[in-house]
Design an enzyme around this catalytic site. Structure first.
Site, short mmCIF file in Angstrom:
data_model
loop_
_atom_site.label_atom_id
_atom_site.label_comp_id
_atom_site.label_asym_id
_atom_site.label_seq_id
_atom_site.Cartn_x
_atom_site.Cartn_y
_atom_site.Cartn_z
CB ILE A 1 44.32 55.53 42.65
CG1 ILE A 1 45.51 54.78 42.03
CG2 ILE A 1 43.51 56.24 41.57
CD1 ILE A 1 45.13 53.65 41.09
NE ARG B 1 41.83 45.55 37.31
CZ ARG B 1 42.74 46.47 36.97
NH1 ARG B 1 42.37 47.68 36.58
NH2 ARG B 1 44.03 46.19 36.98
CG ASP C 1 40.33 53.94 31.74
OD1 ASP C 1 40.46 54.19 30.53
OD2 ASP C 1 41.25 53.48 32.44
CD GLU D 1 38.84 46.52 30.62
OE1 GLU D 1 40.05 46.31 30.42
OE2 GLU D 1 38.41 47.22 31.54
CG HIS E 1 42.10 49.26 31.29
ND1 HIS E 1 41.70 48.05 31.79
CD2 HIS E 1 42.95 49.77 32.23
CE1 HIS E 1 42.28 47.83 32.96
NE2 HIS E 1 43.04 48.87 33.24
CB ILE E 2 44.06 55.03 28.44
CG1 ILE E 2 42.87 56.00 28.64
CG2 ILE E 2 43.91 54.27 27.12
CD1 ILE E 2 42.93 57.23 27.75
N GLY E 3 44.09 54.46 32.05
CA GLY E 3 44.43 55.22 33.26
C GLY E 3 45.92 55.37 33.48
CB ALA E 4 48.57 53.03 34.01
O1 LIG Z 1 45.90 48.20 37.33
C1 LIG Z 1 46.45 49.06 36.65
O2 LIG Z 1 47.64 49.39 36.84
C2 LIG Z 1 45.68 49.79 35.61
O3 LIG Z 1 44.41 49.27 35.45
C3 LIG Z 1 46.40 49.89 34.27
O4 LIG Z 1 46.38 48.70 33.56
P1 LIG Z 1 47.28 48.59 32.25
O5 LIG Z 1 48.71 48.46 32.69
O6 LIG Z 1 46.82 47.36 31.52
O7 LIG Z 1 47.09 49.81 31.44
#
Ligand SMILES: O=C(O)[C@H](O)COP(=O)(O)O
Length: 320
Positions: free
Chosen positions: A156, A243, A267, A272, A290-293
């Site tokens: 990343i 994190r 994020d 959380e 927490h929407i990175g992915a």
């Molecule tokens: O560790 C990860 O892959 C990211 O923090 C995304 O987490 P998530 O799958 O809960 O969105």
């Protein structure tokens, strides 16, 4: 039939691949407290970051043959204990790098031009207020020519560096592992160019960067705290799409209030899914839950990667 519980969901493509391979896939989320009983009926579980797979749950489910993490961080899983019990844990480390990196830039561009605050304050109810707001956001900053410090230079961190170099930023990078400073940037139109980051120590990054972004796994002690904020350039920006816990949130609020830090993009959070109010309501913090992915592309790649890992695992057990 082999039964998989995708407790935090799985992309339809991943589900289809598993079903075509003869698996039964349940995507209904079972609440955490019911899992010790209900998971016993399944051969495998996949999670994202919401569901916790701790020692007690693993002990309660002797039928469990694998744990899948659709994503990167495995801090919600007792990985060593699972392995001790002969239950492998699979994650999908490569699939979401670009999505996380793009979100980092969403926060960077946002903070540098006060978008988080102007989105909250507009629409306004008259020309005067509009012009007041315009004045209050007059001192934005460009990213081009600025220095981005990247703490944690894995997949990343590197994806973030590529975008930064493309934007015209200088990049300082630190990792505990050695790395190549030259990166290949895939630009639009099929153009590929090489560009370099500069290796730096953590201290150099803290002292010399205009913006610092964190890309390390979870560790108990914050990387950015009152002491580090004081050593940063006045008016620097910080981003955490990695994190919760890597930034001392109360120290951050103080540094934002004093102007030592100009803005933060977060994020991920300490508590959380219930981040503290001081963080949620701060006008200098750009927030995402927490929407990175959480992009179609990343989730599709994750679904395919996870399904392939699960199928291969059960094939190796001669069960699929
Ligand atoms: O560790 C990860 O892959 C990211 O923090 C995304 O987490 P998530 O799958 O809960 O969105």
């Amino acid at each position: 039939m082999i039964k998989i519980l995708a407790n935090d969901g799985i992309d339809p493509i991943g589900k289809k691949l598993l079903e075509e391979a003869g698996f039964e896939v349940d995507t209904n989320t079972i609440p955490q407290d019911e899992l010790p009983v209900k998971l016993q009926a399944y051969d495998g579980i996949t999670v994202r970051s919401a569901t916790k797979v701790r020692k007690a749950l693993i002990d309660a489910c002797p039928n469990l043959k694998m744990i899948g993490r659709g994503g990167v961080g495995v801090d919600n899983i007792d990985v060593d204990y699972a392995k001790e019990k002969g239950i492998p844990v699979y994650n999908t480390p490569a699939s979401s790098s670009n999505s996380v990196a793009e979100l980092v830039f969403g926060h960077l561009f946002t903070g540098a031009r006060f978008l988080q605050d102007s989105n909250r304050k507009m629409p306004v109810d008259g020309a005067t207020k509009f012009n007041d707001l315009k004045k209050s956001y007059a001192k934005g900053s460009e990213l081009r020519g600025k220095t981005l410090g990247i703490l944690g230079f894995g997949r990343i961190g590197k994806a973030v560096a590529k975008i930064a170099l493309g934007v015209g930023m200088d990049v300082l990078a630190f990792d505990v592992y050695d790395f190549d400073t030259e990166l290949e940037l895939e630009l639009g139109g099929g153009n590929v160019v090489k560009a370099s980051v500069k290796k730096a120590t953590q201290e150099e990054i803290i002292a010399q960067s205009d913006f610092v972004t964190l890309h390390t796994p979870f560790i108990e002690k914050p990387i950015l705290d009152a002491e580090t904020f004081a050593k940063m350039k006045k008016g620097a920006g910080v981003i955490n799409c990695s994190r919760g816990g890597l930034i001392d949130e109360l120290a951050l609020v103080e540094a934002l209030n004093s102007g030592q830090i100009a803005f933060a993009g977060l994020d991920v959070f300490d508590n959380e899914p219930t981040p503290r109010a001081e963080i949620l309501n701060h006008p200098k913090i750009s927030l995402t839950p927490h929407i990175g992915a959480s992009t179609n592309e990343a989730q599709e790649r994750i679904g395919v990667e996870l399904a392939t890992l699960i199928i291969d695992h059960f094939k190796s057990l001669e069960l699929a």
